[in-house]
Structures are given as C-alpha cells and as structure tokens.
Scaffold this motif. Sequence first.
Motif, PDB file in Angstrom:
ATOM      1  N   GLY A 106       9.807  -2.229 -12.752  1.00 44.87           N
ATOM      2  CA  GLY A 106       9.347  -1.516 -11.701  1.00 44.87           C
ATOM      3  C   GLY A 106       7.919  -2.106 -11.136  1.00 44.87           C
ATOM      4  N   GLY A 107       7.451  -1.471 -10.019  1.00 41.32           N
ATOM      5  CA  GLY A 107       6.303  -2.044  -9.240  1.00 41.32           C
ATOM      6  C   GLY A 107       4.900  -2.293 -10.215  1.00 41.32           C
ATOM      7  N   ALA A 108       4.816  -1.288 -10.856  1.00 36.31           N
ATOM      8  CA  ALA A 108       3.347  -1.369 -11.830  1.00 36.31           C
ATOM      9  C   ALA A 108       3.676  -2.340 -12.955  1.00 36.31           C
ATOM     10  CB  ALA A 108       3.293  -0.053 -12.466  1.00 36.31           C
ATOM     11  N   PHE A 134      -3.055   1.868  -3.432  1.00 35.82           N
ATOM     12  CA  PHE A 134      -2.339   2.121  -4.765  1.00 35.82           C
ATOM     13  C   PHE A 134      -1.128   1.049  -5.162  1.00 35.82           C
ATOM     14  CE2 PHE A 134       1.785   3.886  -6.510  1.00 35.82           C
ATOM     15  CZ  PHE A 134       0.751   4.719  -7.427  1.00 35.82           C
ATOM     16  N   HIS A 135      -1.594   0.863  -6.466  1.00 39.41           N
ATOM     17  CA  HIS A 135      -0.757  -0.300  -6.994  1.00 39.41           C
ATOM     18  C   HIS A 135       0.148   0.189  -8.276  1.00 39.41           C
ATOM     19  CE1 HIS A 135      -2.759  -3.053  -4.543  1.00 39.41           C
ATOM     20  NE2 HIS A 135      -3.778  -2.355  -4.490  1.00 39.41           N
ATOM     21  N   GLY A 136       0.294   1.486  -8.466  1.00 45.71           N
ATOM     22  CA  GLY A 136       1.164   1.872  -9.663  1.00 45.71           C
ATOM     23  C   GLY A 136       0.349   2.653 -10.672  1.00 45.71           C
ATOM     24  N   GLU A 207      -2.345  -4.508  -0.335  1.00 43.78           N
ATOM     25  CA  GLU A 207      -0.998  -4.442   0.403  1.00 43.78           C
ATOM     26  C   GLU A 207      -1.058  -4.752   1.690  1.00 43.78           C
ATOM     27  OE1 GLU A 207      -0.108   0.026  -0.524  1.00 43.78           O
ATOM     28  OE2 GLU A 207      -2.319  -0.233  -1.340  1.00 43.78           O
ATOM     29  N   GLU A 212       0.833   4.185   0.335  1.00 42.64           N
ATOM     30  CA  GLU A 212       0.481   5.534  -0.136  1.00 42.64           C
ATOM     31  C   GLU A 212      -0.890   6.059   0.306  1.00 42.64           C
ATOM     32  OE1 GLU A 212       2.891   7.006  -2.519  1.00 42.64           O
ATOM     33  OE2 GLU A 212       3.853   5.495  -1.802  1.00 42.64           O
ATOM     34  N   ASP A 240       0.485  -7.648  -2.571  1.00 39.89           N
ATOM     35  CA  ASP A 240       1.389  -6.368  -3.258  1.00 39.89           C
ATOM     36  C   ASP A 240       2.580  -6.028  -1.894  1.00 39.89           C
ATOM     37  OD1 ASP A 240       2.667  -4.069  -4.158  1.00 39.89           O
ATOM     38  OD2 ASP A 240       0.910  -3.201  -5.011  1.00 39.89           O
ATOM     39  N   VAL A 242       5.241  -4.424  -2.676  1.00 39.41           N
ATOM     40  CA  VAL A 242       6.207  -3.451  -3.368  1.00 39.41           C
ATOM     41  C   VAL A 242       6.578  -2.628  -2.421  1.00 39.41           C
ATOM     42  CG1 VAL A 242       6.179  -1.669  -4.938  1.00 39.41           C
ATOM     43  CG2 VAL A 242       5.124  -3.566  -5.546  1.00 39.41           C
ATOM     44  N   GLN A 243       5.739  -2.199  -1.516  1.00 33.47           N
ATOM     45  CA  GLN A 243       6.283  -1.122  -0.356  1.00 33.47           C
ATOM     46  C   GLN A 243       6.749  -1.864   0.956  1.00 33.47           C
ATOM     47  OE1 GLN A 243       5.228   3.236   1.013  1.00 33.47           O
ATOM     48  NE2 GLN A 243       4.495   2.837  -0.715  1.00 33.47           N
ATOM     49  N   LYS A 269      10.613  -2.177  -5.336  1.00 33.52           N
ATOM     50  CA  LYS A 269      11.157  -1.058  -4.497  1.00 33.52           C
ATOM     51  C   LYS A 269      12.579  -1.554  -3.760  1.00 33.52           C
ATOM     52  CE  LYS A 269       7.443   1.930  -3.583  1.00 33.52           C
ATOM     53  NZ  LYS A 269       7.428   3.236  -3.966  1.00 33.52           N
TER      54      LYS A 269
HETATM   55  C1  LIG Z   1       2.173  -0.715  -2.897  1.00 32.40           C
HETATM   56  C2  LIG Z   1       2.627  -0.270  -4.206  1.00 32.40           C
HETATM   57  N1  LIG Z   1       2.421  -0.986  -5.296  1.00 32.40           N
HETATM   58  C3  LIG Z   1       2.966  -0.793  -6.710  1.00 32.40           C
HETATM   59  C4  LIG Z   1       3.561   0.650  -6.757  1.00 32.40           C
HETATM   60  C5  LIG Z   1       3.969   1.012  -7.997  1.00 32.40           C
HETATM   61  O1  LIG Z   1       5.531   0.994  -8.064  1.00 32.40           O
HETATM   62  P1  LIG Z   1       6.424   1.591  -9.228  1.00 32.40           P
HETATM   63  O2  LIG Z   1       6.339   3.017  -8.812  1.00 32.40           O
HETATM   64  O3  LIG Z   1       7.920   0.926  -9.273  1.00 32.40           O
HETATM   65  O4  LIG Z   1       5.634   1.203 -10.365  1.00 32.40           O
HETATM   66  C6  LIG Z   1       3.727   1.381  -5.618  1.00 32.40           C
HETATM   67  C7  LIG Z   1       4.558   2.498  -5.705  1.00 32.40           C
HETATM   68  O5  LIG Z   1       4.629   3.274  -4.706  1.00 32.40           O
HETATM   69  C8  LIG Z   1       3.189   0.922  -4.163  1.00 32.40           C
HETATM   70  O6  LIG Z   1       3.421   1.672  -3.092  1.00 32.40           O
END
Ligand SMILES: Cc1ncc(COP(=O)(O)O)c(C=O)c1O
Length: 424
Positions: A106-108, A134-136, A207, A212, A240, A242-243, A269
């Motif tokens: 997962g992202g975190a 936001f990073h998790g 990001e 978020e 980051d 992730v999104q 994601k």
């Molecule tokens: C930019 C960003 N980084 C990290 C995360 C965390 O990802 P996860 O929920 O898969 O741990 C998110 C989740 O929304 C995110 O938007």
Amino acid sequence: MDTRDKYKRYVNISMVEKVQPVVIERANGATITDTEGRNYIDCFSGIAVINAGHCNERVIEAAKAQMDKLVHCCSYVYHSQPTADLAEKLAYITPGRLQKSFFGNGGAEAIEGALRLAKQFTGKTELIALQASFHGRSYAALSITGNNARKRRGGPYMVGCTFLPAPYCYRCFYELEYPQCRLRCARALEDIIRFDTYDSVAAFIAEPILGEGGIITPPDDYFLEIEKILKKHEILSLIDEVQTGFCRTGKMFGIEHYGVEPDIMVMAKGIADGFPLSAFIAREEVADSFKPGDHLSTFGGNPVSCAASLANIEFMLESDLASQALEKGEFLKKELAKLAKRHKIMGEIRGKGLMVGIELVRDEQKTPASTEGNKIRDFCRESGLLPGLGGIYGNVLRIQPPLVIRNEELIEVVKILDSAFAQI
Ligand SMILES: Cc1ncc(COP(=O)(O)O)c(C=O)c1O
C-alpha cells in the motif's frame, strides 16, 4: 443482518464520518452496480485506484492466469518472474534514471521504505514536506503529512519533520498572486532549510498534485524552482505519485508535467487497477544504499498483483490512456467552467487530466462550503453519480473517474452536477 448492519456491528468504521450508503456488488468500466441492481457512474475510482476501469478484462485475465500458477512465494526470499518483469517495466516507464524498485502492498508502506532509503543514502536524518499534504496513515507517513485533521490524537510524531507552505494559489498562504509572487512559496524552502532545520535534510517530499489536500495543483514552474534549491543543498527529491501516477493526470506520472527528475518516486493505487501493490523506485546508486537487513516485506511484490500490474501498464500504453485522460479532463473542465458561470458555489475548478477538483465556496470571501459539499455528494448519489469529497476544509468535490469513462458518461456527470448545484 444485511451488509450495512454487519458493517455497523462488526467493521470498525468509527474513524469515518459515514460509509456511503451503497452496497456494491459488481463494477465494470466506470459503472458501479449495487446489490439492488442500481447503476452509478463512478467518479472516485475507489480513491483514484481503478484507472484502467473496473474489472479490466486484461488485468483480470492476467491475475487469474497467475493464480493458477503461483500466489505467493515471498518475492524477497525467492525469485518471482512477474515481480522481475514488473520492476523492468517500471524502470522503463518512470522518468529519468529511476531504475530499481522495491515492492510493498500500500501507499503508506512504500512511503515508509522510501523515507528510510533517503536517510540511508544521504546519511542525513531530517525531512521537509508540504503543508496540506497527505502521505498515508503509518507513523512516518503521518509524521510528514501536513494536516492536523489526520494527525490529531496520534502524536507525538517523528522528530525532524518540517513543513513548507503549499502551492495553494486559490488560498495563497502568503496572500500573493501568481505569477507576480515569483513563487514565494517555493522560494521559502531556502528559509525553511536555513532557519527550521539542523542542516541535516535527507529529502523533500511532495505530491505533484496534492490529492487529499483538495487537488491542489502547483504552478507549472513550481518544481523547477524547488529542484534548484534542493540541488544546492544536496537534498533528495522524493515524489509521491501514489495518487497522481498511472495516467491519472494525463501523463504516466504527474511529475512529468513539471520537467524535473525525482531521486525517489513512490507509487501505489493505480499501479495494479485494484490489486494491492505499491513500489518505490530510485536510481541504482540510491537504491543500493540499502544493506542486508535494512528492509523487507512478506507480501510485497506478490506475483498475482505484479502480473495484474504488468497487464494494467500494457493496457495503458497500448490504449494511450494518458492522452485519453488529458483529453477527457480538458473536456470536463471546459464543461464545468460553463456551469461555474451560473453556480457561484463553484469557487475554482482545477487539476490535470482526470484529477479534477471543484472547490465549493459560500461567498466572495471564499468561505468553505463543506456542509453544502456533503449535500451535493448526497444529491449526486441519489441521481446515480458517485464523486469524492475532500480537501483540507472538506469542500472540494473530487472528480477522479476511471480513465476509460466514456464521453456520454462525462456529459451525464456534468448534467447531474448542474442539478446538484442548482438545488443548493
Ligand atoms: C498521495 C498519497 N500518498 C500516500 C497515500 C497512502 O496510501 P495508502 O492508503 O495506500 O496507504 C495516499 C492515500 O490516499 C495518497 O493520496
């Protein structure tokens, strides 16, 4: 007991204000179907995950084929073919010299590993992140998250984390206007390093678009200005994605809009169209700074998720999903701009590709219209549309549909939004 009652009784949901009252049975493309047979247009993609569409045939086939052969072996104890193939593919599609991937779930988890790698490579210990980011939800990921609404009652957090004001032009923290501001918010990084750190900064984390935080979209030259300062101070850039990754913003990765090369990049994601998988990738010399014992994950690089991810990326490249997202996003923003002339509540429309935010405001002073946002979301749901709602004030409607959404569906999205704004 039905599913919703079981949720109330047995699923810990006290941390969310409300689970949307939809029991989803199946989904295809951009359509979600509930247990009563009612269809909805999905505009949130399971929080920006299902980029290649729900149950994308190629992804599902690849996952099924892999399941018949091998589900798990621990990809860090033995060699697994799909894991190796995916790592090679990521080296090919990611910007610059990024080459070696580490896989998690997962992202975190990927953020945690990437932070550790940055510290390991530089021998430095501090981190700078953005306010409104936001990073998790893990400890280090929350420590670098710039929003107390996510951190409240969980502290104290990791020491050595400092925050830079976000490039939030609509609500500029310096009350300046772009471009006359000459990127004051980026230039402030110099002051933050000088006055707020002990001069041991390993990485700056950002990001490309703050999802978020409310689809906060930095100006085009933002990351170039940041990069200059990072280079001068020998600080790594940790991006980051992730999104923003996997075609969401109209490029394979969001940072490609900004013309800079990250030192480390984090993905999750959209990487596998719904199968749990994440990765962080770095240049070879950065990646190799991990030494035996420094890192691992039992499930990371799971063969089924990796096979799904490979098929997902191949589908994206072959159908040029990035260009599709760009075109559809431009069309959507143009149509929304027409609505904004009639609906004063639409304070700003922003974003890239199909990562679109509509910031809702009550008046000319830009008072966040959060209650109204919830009502609009409810109205949309009743009308067969499922958007997201977020942002640091909870007043940004998030339109992040599967990128395979059809134009007719986008037209329907705009129609429903029009009615929703009208009844507020
Ligand atoms: C930019 C960003 N980084 C990290 C995360 C965390 O990802 P996860 O929920 O898969 O741990 C998110 C989740 O929304 C995110 O938007």
